[in-house]
Design an enzyme around this catalytic site. Sequence first.
Site, mmCIF file in Angstrom:
data_model
loop_
_atom_site.group_PDB
_atom_site.id
_atom_site.type_symbol
_atom_site.label_atom_id
_atom_site.label_comp_id
_atom_site.label_asym_id
_atom_site.label_seq_id
_atom_site.Cartn_x
_atom_site.Cartn_y
_atom_site.Cartn_z
ATOM 1 C CB CYS A 338 -0.973 -0.034 1.177
ATOM 2 S SG CYS A 338 -2.391 1.065 0.976
ATOM 3 C CG HIS A 435 -3.676 -3.665 3.393
ATOM 4 N ND1 HIS A 435 -2.511 -3.281 4.014
ATOM 5 C CD2 HIS A 435 -4.220 -2.539 2.869
ATOM 6 C CE1 HIS A 435 -2.365 -1.972 3.890
ATOM 7 N NE2 HIS A 435 -3.380 -1.495 3.195
#
Length: 489
Positions: A338, A435
């Site tokens: 991310c 994630h």
Amino acid sequence: MARAVMLQGTGSDVGKTVLVAGLCRAAHRRGLKVRPFKPQNMSNNAAVADIPGEAAGGEIGRGQWLQALACGAPPSVHMNPVLLKPQTDIGSQVVVQGKVLGEARARDYQVLKGQLMDAVMDSWAKVGEGADLVIVEGAGSPAEINLRARDIANMGFATGAGVPVVMVGDIDRGGVIASLAGTHLILPEEDRRMVAGYLINKFRGDVSLFNDGIEAIGQFTGWRCFGVVPWLKAAARLPSEDSVVLERLAAGERRALKVAVPMLSRIANFDDLDPLRAEPQVEVVFVPPGQHLPQDAGLVVIPGSKSTIGDLLQFRGNGWDRDLEAHRRRGGHVIGICGGYQMLGRKVRDPDGIEGGVREADGLGLLDVETVMEPEKTVRNVGARSVAFDLPLSGYEIHLGRTSGPDCGRPVAMIDGVEDGATSADGKVFGTYLHGLFEADAFRARLLESLGVKGGGLDYRAQVERALDDIAAELETCLDCDAIFALAR
């Protein structure tokens, strides 16, 4: 309305999240339809939960995601209606019922809290629909009486909703008698009447040695003791909730593979590393500011960030960029997740100033990509597939920004038929928006094998489930759970 009981603490990090999760699992094992609720949470570790009636997901704290798992229930945005995600030392992004409301400085938020109580009570009603029991977690401490006037997290909620309170004291940090007696002393009478008793958490050794302490607390407060909870070793097998625990993760036991994780100032969703920490041959070391990335690390993982450009500038300020270059020269591997993925590129642009005043920053240059921040936020649970290993992945996305460039031609994963992530030409650096990718057991085993470490055999989700069962069983032994559940009204 469902029956409910609330755990509040004499301070932050007294163990409320784990205790609520354990009590939820204990109630679930008794056949009760139980749900968790936390009116307000502050954490950059977020999970994606359902928004009823909408295809897209919303954000809640990872703690409430874990508590929902303990209940055997799907996570809902109504389990944590207000989530604060710190972006600076004085301001946070405010997420209400799963959606970003905006940013607020600490002083402004105190005024805003009065408006948020309606959302809290709306979610409270929705969580309780059809439930036998709701177990509520407070935030911080009700002893912060300077914040009481507009409180929505502790006694402001408890008095408004009529929910009885069990106070939690942490004996491990010392001063537990004073913290409980002091909380009783300074609470307004209206709030004090909501407290039905207390419990002691994180006790080490012979519990009988604290009998005099229990007697003293009773003399000062008149509160009933519901039990003394030992240090719950199984809690180490649960996902990490927020950055308070990071200082305890800054050193590990030497194993076959060392994974270095820089502790970014606005680190987010670092529980992505928990499945690697659970591997017996892997040592995960969180490196605090002021320390070098270890030279013997085989892998560096740059985690998510709530403030990518700000953390990128601090990454350089710590000298970690030079450490990372040396790591690459030694043949080391790098993974960015991310915000960490965005940092690995050549440039990060924020033309609208979404993250702050700095509109552009040079990236670390390990991937030939660039990121542009955009106002629309991606929040969703996804199924995916690893391109390198052709294995299933699952996880979630929570991010601003779009990343593009030549290295995106070598994607990390396919998400709903769309390429995600980027990989360097030599295959030793990759970044992804996904994630939770390390939770995929087969993928994790193959990744470790590619790094020269034997993995496999660990069912990470089953380990978390066993930990919840172990904690519930221990709480049934050391607490009067019947009495705590009987308090609920």
